[in-house]
Design a protein around this motif. Structure first.
Motif, short mmCIF file in Angstrom:
data_model
loop_
_atom_site.label_atom_id
_atom_site.label_comp_id
_atom_site.label_asym_id
_atom_site.label_seq_id
_atom_site.Cartn_x
_atom_site.Cartn_y
_atom_site.Cartn_z
N LEU A 1 33.45 27.89 -45.98
CA LEU A 1 33.79 27.39 -44.31
C LEU A 1 34.76 26.38 -44.51
N ASN A 2 34.76 25.37 -45.44
CA ASN A 2 35.74 24.37 -45.63
C ASN A 2 36.95 24.84 -45.76
N LYS A 3 37.42 26.23 -46.06
CA LYS A 3 38.70 26.57 -46.21
C LYS A 3 38.99 27.34 -45.01
N LEU A 4 38.13 27.72 -44.08
CA LEU A 4 38.25 28.46 -42.71
C LEU A 4 38.53 27.41 -41.76
N LEU A 5 37.68 26.49 -41.82
CA LEU A 5 38.04 25.41 -40.72
C LEU A 5 38.76 24.15 -41.21
N THR A 6 39.55 23.51 -40.06
CA THR A 6 40.03 22.52 -40.57
C THR A 6 39.21 21.37 -40.68
N PRO A 7 39.67 20.24 -41.42
CA PRO A 7 38.72 19.11 -41.76
C PRO A 7 38.03 18.80 -40.56
N GLU A 8 38.66 18.64 -39.46
CA GLU A 8 38.22 18.18 -38.34
C GLU A 8 37.03 19.02 -37.76
N GLN A 9 37.35 20.38 -37.80
CA GLN A 9 36.47 21.40 -37.26
C GLN A 9 35.14 21.16 -38.02
N PHE A 10 35.57 21.14 -39.31
CA PHE A 10 34.31 21.07 -40.33
C PHE A 10 33.35 20.00 -40.06
N LYS A 11 34.00 18.90 -39.92
CA LYS A 11 33.52 17.58 -39.60
C LYS A 11 32.54 17.67 -38.41
N GLN A 12 33.23 18.09 -37.22
CA GLN A 12 32.45 18.28 -35.95
C GLN A 12 31.34 19.39 -36.05
N THR A 13 31.33 20.45 -36.80
CA THR A 13 30.35 21.35 -36.85
C THR A 13 29.14 20.60 -37.72
N ASN A 14 29.53 19.84 -38.95
CA ASN A 14 28.59 19.32 -39.84
C ASN A 14 27.71 18.38 -39.08
N ASP A 15 28.49 17.59 -38.12
CA ASP A 15 27.82 16.45 -37.34
C ASP A 15 26.88 17.00 -36.50
N TRP A 16 27.11 18.29 -35.73
CA TRP A 16 26.07 18.68 -34.95
C TRP A 16 25.02 19.20 -35.55
N LEU A 17 25.42 19.90 -36.75
CA LEU A 17 24.08 20.63 -37.43
C LEU A 17 23.38 19.56 -37.87
N HIS A 18 24.11 18.36 -38.57
CA HIS A 18 23.35 17.24 -39.27
C HIS A 18 22.36 16.63 -38.12
N GLU A 19 22.85 16.55 -36.88
CA GLU A 19 22.11 15.82 -35.80
C GLU A 19 20.96 16.67 -35.43
N LEU B 1 22.80 27.11 -35.38
CA LEU B 1 22.99 25.98 -34.50
C LEU B 1 22.11 26.40 -33.02
N MET B 2 22.53 27.52 -32.72
CA MET B 2 21.47 27.93 -31.52
C MET B 2 20.32 27.65 -31.83
N THR B 3 19.62 28.38 -32.88
CA THR B 3 18.06 28.49 -33.37
C THR B 3 17.66 27.12 -33.48
N MET B 4 18.46 26.07 -34.14
CA MET B 4 17.99 24.72 -34.26
C MET B 4 17.88 23.76 -32.85
N MET B 5 18.82 24.29 -31.86
CA MET B 5 18.75 23.83 -30.64
C MET B 5 17.60 24.18 -29.75
N LYS C 1 31.78 23.14 -27.01
CA LYS C 1 30.97 23.04 -26.08
C LYS C 1 29.57 22.42 -26.11
N ARG C 2 29.55 21.71 -27.31
CA ARG C 2 28.12 21.20 -27.58
C ARG C 2 27.57 20.15 -26.51
N ASN C 3 28.60 19.38 -25.88
CA ASN C 3 28.13 18.52 -24.68
C ASN C 3 27.51 19.26 -23.59
N THR C 4 27.77 20.45 -23.43
CA THR C 4 27.11 21.37 -22.16
C THR C 4 25.99 22.18 -22.75
#
Length: 303
Positions: free
Chosen positions: A105-123, A144-148, A210-213
């Motif tokens: 994943l950390n190769k497929l995603l940019t550092p910013e995308q990885f962080k944003q995804t990580n932040d949501w998963l961690h939350e 993510l969908m299941t955790m929500m 789209k996490r805000n919505t």
């Protein structure tokens, strides 16, 4: 902690791999199908009715038990049909299907995308994305969908059984014939296999943006399902970015393949079909396809 992460992951996949994401159904053409998640199938030579029930894969069996007409009709059926039969080999199969080869994943995603995804998963879960670094992006989106859903509509892991699995377990307990319409490999191809890792990463990052919505959409999805409003479910998810070719693999082709099996099952004996609700809607949904084959398919009350 690693074992706990695998438990969470496995639970997420059991929720979703038994059936296709609700959102996958929505890029198809619209056609007038009544708003209902429960349908009676008669005519075309059938001596007894069969039934279609559209499931919401992340809801508990306790919700099913509140639908008195659904449970009553279930008892009249001799055959129970699901999208996929879940058995003791499923966990290992799911773990294997989600693992990527040759990248992370950390190769497929940019550092910013990885962080944003990580932040949501961690939350949502308290876990870091690095624990799932070898899993494909679609699995992370499922997680993510299941955790929500678990955050806002929690299930008790000690008591609740998700509805698709519940129908299978109850059918087995009641000594009914229980069958699946497709194999594990067929379903995982529709969810994972047809997408390149890069395309999966694109879909994941779009979902994260789209996490805000996401909370509002999830609450609406749960409400519209409980109301039996297929039209609003379609409208809610109609902006998903799947192409027509992707949707054909994920939904349309599967419905058409299932139609090669369902008429024979209906003819043999009364059958109760429990598949994702969006498989019933639209031009290539089961309701329309059955009607085109000469069956009378009418919506009925769940209670």
């Amino acid at each position: 902690m690693i074992s706990n992460s695998k438990t969470i992951y496995t639970r997420a996949l059991l929720f979703v791999l038994a059936v296709t994401f609700t959102q996958y159904a929505l890029a198809q053409k619209k056609i007038a199908v009544e708003n209902s998640v429960f349908w009676e199938v008669t005519g075309n030579g059938l001596s007894q009715p069969s039934y279609l029930f559209g499931t919401f894969h992340l809801l508990s069996h306790r919700y099913v038990d509140s639908l008195t007409n659904v449970t009553n009709k279930f008892t009249t059926a001799k055959t129970i049909v699901s999208e996929l039969l879940i058995d003791s080999t499923m966990t290992m199969k799911m773990m294997a299907s989600a693992q990527m080869k040759g990248t992370t994943l950390n190769k497929l995603l940019t550092p910013e995308q990885f962080k944003q995804t990580n932040d949501w998963l961690h939350e949502l879960s308290g876990y870091d994305l690095t624990m799932f670094n070898g899993m494909n992006p679609m699995t992370i989106e499922i997680l993510l969908m299941t955790m929500m859903q678990q955050k806002y509509f929690p299930l008790d892991p000690g008591q609740d059984v998700v509805m698709d699995l519940y129908f299978q377990q109850r059918g087995t307990r009641d000594k009914k014939q229980v069958i699946g319409l497709e194999t594990f490999d067929e379903q995982t191809h529709a969810i994972f296999g047809q997408f390149t890792y890069e395309r999966q990463a694109q879909l994941l990052t779009t979902a994260v943006k789209k996490r805000n919505t996401a909370e509002e959409e999830l609450r609406n999805m749960n409400r519209f399902y409980r109301e039996g409003n297929l039209g609003k479910l379609e409208a809610l998810m109609y902006d998903e970015m799947y192409t027509a070719a992707e949707t054909a693999v994920m939904l349309d082709n599967r419905n058409k393949k299932w139609m090669q099996q369902l008429p024979g099952l209906f003819k043999q004996q009364p059958t109760f079909v429990a598949v994702g609700a969006m498989h019933l809607a639209g031009e290539n949904g089961l309701v329309t396809l059955l009607r085109k084959e000469g069956y009378t398919v009418k919506p009925i009350q769940t209670k």
